[in-house]
Motif scaffolding. Structure first.
Motif, mmCIF file in Angstrom:
data_model
loop_
_atom_site.group_PDB
_atom_site.id
_atom_site.type_symbol
_atom_site.label_atom_id
_atom_site.label_comp_id
_atom_site.label_asym_id
_atom_site.label_seq_id
_atom_site.Cartn_x
_atom_site.Cartn_y
_atom_site.Cartn_z
ATOM 1 N N LYS A 90 -2.080 0.765 -5.063
ATOM 2 C CA LYS A 90 -0.821 0.365 -4.448
ATOM 3 C C LYS A 90 0.284 1.371 -4.758
ATOM 4 N N LYS A 91 1.153 1.610 -3.788
ATOM 5 C CA LYS A 91 2.282 2.517 -3.965
ATOM 6 C C LYS A 91 3.494 1.920 -3.249
ATOM 7 N N PRO A 92 4.010 0.789 -3.759
ATOM 8 C CA PRO A 92 5.092 0.061 -3.080
ATOM 9 C C PRO A 92 6.399 0.845 -3.076
ATOM 10 N N TYR B 261 0.803 -1.218 0.000
ATOM 11 C CA TYR B 261 0.000 0.000 0.000
ATOM 12 C C TYR B 261 0.835 1.266 0.000
ATOM 13 N N GLY B 262 2.026 1.201 0.578
ATOM 14 C CA GLY B 262 2.784 2.407 0.811
ATOM 15 C C GLY B 262 2.146 3.210 1.934
ATOM 16 N N THR B 263 2.198 4.525 1.832
ATOM 17 C CA THR B 263 1.625 5.390 2.872
ATOM 18 C C THR B 263 0.690 6.410 2.224
ATOM 19 N N PRO B 264 -0.466 5.965 1.746
ATOM 20 C CA PRO B 264 -1.400 6.893 1.091
ATOM 21 C C PRO B 264 -1.997 7.886 2.084
ATOM 22 N N ASN B 265 -2.480 8.989 1.568
ATOM 23 C CA ASN B 265 -3.057 10.031 2.411
ATOM 24 C C ASN B 265 -4.550 9.791 2.669
ATOM 25 N N ILE B 266 -4.966 8.536 2.616
ATOM 26 C CA ILE B 266 -6.327 8.120 2.934
ATOM 27 C C ILE B 266 -6.251 6.852 3.781
ATOM 28 N N ASP B 267 -7.366 6.501 4.425
ATOM 29 C CA ASP B 267 -7.398 5.271 5.213
ATOM 30 C C ASP B 267 -7.141 4.063 4.311
ATOM 31 N N HIS C 153 8.599 -5.068 -2.779
ATOM 32 C CA HIS C 153 7.187 -4.770 -2.565
ATOM 33 C C HIS C 153 6.418 -4.771 -3.890
ATOM 34 N N LEU C 154 7.060 -4.331 -4.958
ATOM 35 C CA LEU C 154 6.434 -4.401 -6.274
ATOM 36 C C LEU C 154 6.125 -5.839 -6.669
ATOM 37 N N SER C 155 7.020 -6.774 -6.326
ATOM 38 C CA SER C 155 6.759 -8.174 -6.660
ATOM 39 C C SER C 155 5.513 -8.677 -5.949
ATOM 40 N N LYS C 156 5.289 -8.211 -4.733
ATOM 41 C CA LYS C 156 4.093 -8.603 -3.982
ATOM 42 C C LYS C 156 2.833 -8.009 -4.609
ATOM 43 N N VAL C 157 2.935 -6.785 -5.142
ATOM 44 C CA VAL C 157 1.801 -6.189 -5.848
ATOM 45 C C VAL C 157 1.453 -7.022 -7.078
ATOM 46 N N HIS C 158 2.470 -7.418 -7.837
ATOM 47 C CA HIS C 158 2.234 -8.259 -9.009
ATOM 48 C C HIS C 158 1.559 -9.568 -8.596
ATOM 49 N N ASP C 159 2.020 -10.159 -7.493
ATOM 50 C CA ASP C 159 1.391 -11.387 -6.982
ATOM 51 C C ASP C 159 -0.092 -11.169 -6.721
ATOM 52 N N SER C 160 -0.409 -10.082 -6.011
ATOM 53 C CA SER C 160 -1.798 -9.826 -5.644
ATOM 54 C C SER C 160 -2.676 -9.697 -6.881
ATOM 55 N N HIS C 161 -2.199 -8.984 -7.885
ATOM 56 C CA HIS C 161 -2.982 -8.835 -9.108
ATOM 57 C C HIS C 161 -3.129 -10.165 -9.843
ATOM 58 N N ASN C 162 -2.074 -10.957 -9.879
ATOM 59 C CA ASN C 162 -2.159 -12.259 -10.540
ATOM 60 C C ASN C 162 -3.122 -13.193 -9.815
ATOM 61 N N ILE C 163 -3.089 -13.175 -8.481
ATOM 62 C CA ILE C 163 -3.985 -14.051 -7.712
ATOM 63 C C ILE C 163 -5.431 -13.604 -7.876
ATOM 64 N N GLU C 164 -5.687 -12.297 -7.804
ATOM 65 C CA GLU C 164 -7.053 -11.801 -8.000
ATOM 66 C C GLU C 164 -7.571 -12.191 -9.379
ATOM 67 N N PHE C 165 -6.717 -12.094 -10.394
ATOM 68 C CA PHE C 165 -7.109 -12.473 -11.742
ATOM 69 C C PHE C 165 -7.479 -13.951 -11.809
ATOM 70 N N ALA C 166 -6.670 -14.811 -11.167
ATOM 71 C CA ALA C 166 -6.943 -16.254 -11.186
ATOM 72 C C ALA C 166 -8.252 -16.578 -10.485
ATOM 73 N N CYS C 167 -8.553 -15.856 -9.402
ATOM 74 C CA CYS C 167 -9.825 -16.072 -8.708
ATOM 75 C C CYS C 167 -10.993 -15.627 -9.587
ATOM 76 N N VAL D 254 14.053 5.605 0.191
ATOM 77 C CA VAL D 254 13.267 6.716 -0.332
ATOM 78 C C VAL D 254 11.845 6.525 0.173
ATOM 79 N N GLU D 255 11.465 7.272 1.198
ATOM 80 C CA GLU D 255 10.154 7.140 1.813
ATOM 81 C C GLU D 255 9.774 8.447 2.482
ATOM 82 N N GLN D 256 8.474 8.656 2.650
ATOM 83 C CA GLN D 256 8.008 9.867 3.290
ATOM 84 C C GLN D 256 8.352 9.841 4.774
#
Length: 395
Positions: free
Chosen positions: A175-177, A148-154, A182-196, A324-326
């Protein structure tokens, strides 16, 4: 229930396998022991000595009377992955089997490529194997709050209801890895959601915060069952580093202002979350997301907790932040799903008093002080990290 734990030789995979076995499940673990190879490559070791997988499995059988089957192989090998799943026929697959360190993925091009290839391709092979062998298998995948990173919303649990130009929809949370890992985990999440969504698979994605602690109810039953305690600047966590620095009488090294806030979770809660998710599976076609954390603290607040719990004195040293982070950011996370399933969280201060200082004190002679200094700079694609053999990162 038959549960296959991928990455079962790792810091979390091993105590999870023990916890599930102790709860009466038939458990198998799979690993290529790459994590041990990273230690050799970087010239570091777990603070707590760990035994080989065969010794661990044998010790668990002696202590508990229960067997854990184990498979040696690489998830990037599609043939191995499919045949292992076909042979064991799990009801649930718990997937820890990935390179898990953000700094490791940021060392240079080779480490970034290795991390994404290892993690994304391995997970794709697991998804295809489930589809081929038994689409009813429930995949419980370890993600990370770092997606998720640190978005300015809940931060919601995986999904976000949006209204745009008068229309409404439900989408995966943006997502803002913060690293190639962390980017690899984002790719995983999208691939798993697609498979479901397309194949009708069932999956639970556990976006986990920073884990701390080294002991569980199972690992303390025999020294041979111990899991890792990583403290170095590449694989270690900030909390482990602070604990060891306090025990050694060194300043607690805070990166930047220390205002960076993260979600945290006790290792005992991690293994229990896996059990809860496994025993209450997602339905066919569902991509279910839980934010697996129990509390949020800034780095400075973590340092304050460590210093307050330590019986001696502990000072703080502020270092330039290699990441590199806020420094200042909003951070409010919804994490109710696992509590609703029955999780009863431990708190950080409890664990420090009960366990971490005792473990660090016992093994203080094994500490490599130089390994705790930051060695990977996010702005430098080829960081001068201590590496024994660069080729090990590519195989």
């Amino acid at each position: 229930m038959r549960i296959l734990v991928l990455g079962g030789d790792g810091y979390l995979g091993w105590p999870t396998a023990l916890h599930l076995s102790d709860c009466g499940h038939e458990v198998a673990v799979a690993d290529n022991c790459a994590r041990r190879g990273y230690d050799h490559e970087l010239g570091v070791d777990s603070l707590v000595p760990i035994e080989s997988m065969q010794v661990r499995v044998d010790a668990w059988r002696e202590v508990s009377g229960r067997s854990i089957e184990w498979y040696f192989g690489d998830l990037v090998d599609a043939g191995f992955t499919t045949e292992m799943i076909r042979e064991f026929r799990p009801d649930t697959i718990v997937h820890f089997g990935e390179q898990r360190a953000a700094p490791y993925s940021m060392i240079d091009r080779a480490h970034a490529v290795y991390t994404q290839h290892n993690n994304v391709v391995g997970t794709l092979n697991v998804l295809f194997a489930i589809r081929e062998v038994d689409p009813e298998i429930h995949l419980v995948k370890l993600g990370t709050m770092g997606e998720y990173g640190t978005p300015n919303i809940d931060i919601e649990e995986g999904w976000l209801d949006v209204e745009h130009n008068g229309r409404r929809d439900r989408v995966l949370f943006p997502k803002k890895p913060g690293s190639f890992y962390h980017l690899s985990k984002v790719h995983d999440s999208h691939n798993i959601e697609f498979a479901c969504r397309v194949w009708g698979l069932r999956a639970t994605d556990l976006n986990q915060g920073v884990v701390y602690g080294q002991e569980t109810a199972q690992t303390v039953r025999d020294a041979r069952l111990a899991t890792r305690f990583d403290y170095d600047a590449v694989f270690g966590t900030v909390l482990n580093r602070f604990v060891i620095q306090a025990v050694l009488g060194h300043p607690l090294t805070v990166y930047g202002s220390g205002s960076q806030t993260r979600g945290l979770i006790d290792v005992r809660d991690t293994v229990e979350c896996i059990r809860l998710a496994s025993e209450s599976p997602a339905v066919a076609g569902e991509f279910r997301v839980f934010n697996q954390m129990t509390e949020s603290l800034s780095v400075a607040e973590i340092a304050k907790v460590v210093a307050g719990a330590f019986e001696g004195s502990a000072s703080v040293e502020q270092l330039d932040n290699p990441r590199v982070e806020q420094a200042e950011h909003y951070y409010n996370v919804r994490h109710t799903g696992l509590v609703e399933l029955g999780l009863q969280p431990h708190l950080l201060s409890e664990t420090l008093i009960e366990s971490l200082f005792r473990v660090a004190q016992r093994y203080r002679d094994r500490v490599d002080v130089a390994a705790m200094r930051p060695s990977v700079d996010w702005r430098a694609p080829s960081s001068p990290v201590r590496v024994r053999d660069d080729s090990a990162a590519q195989g």
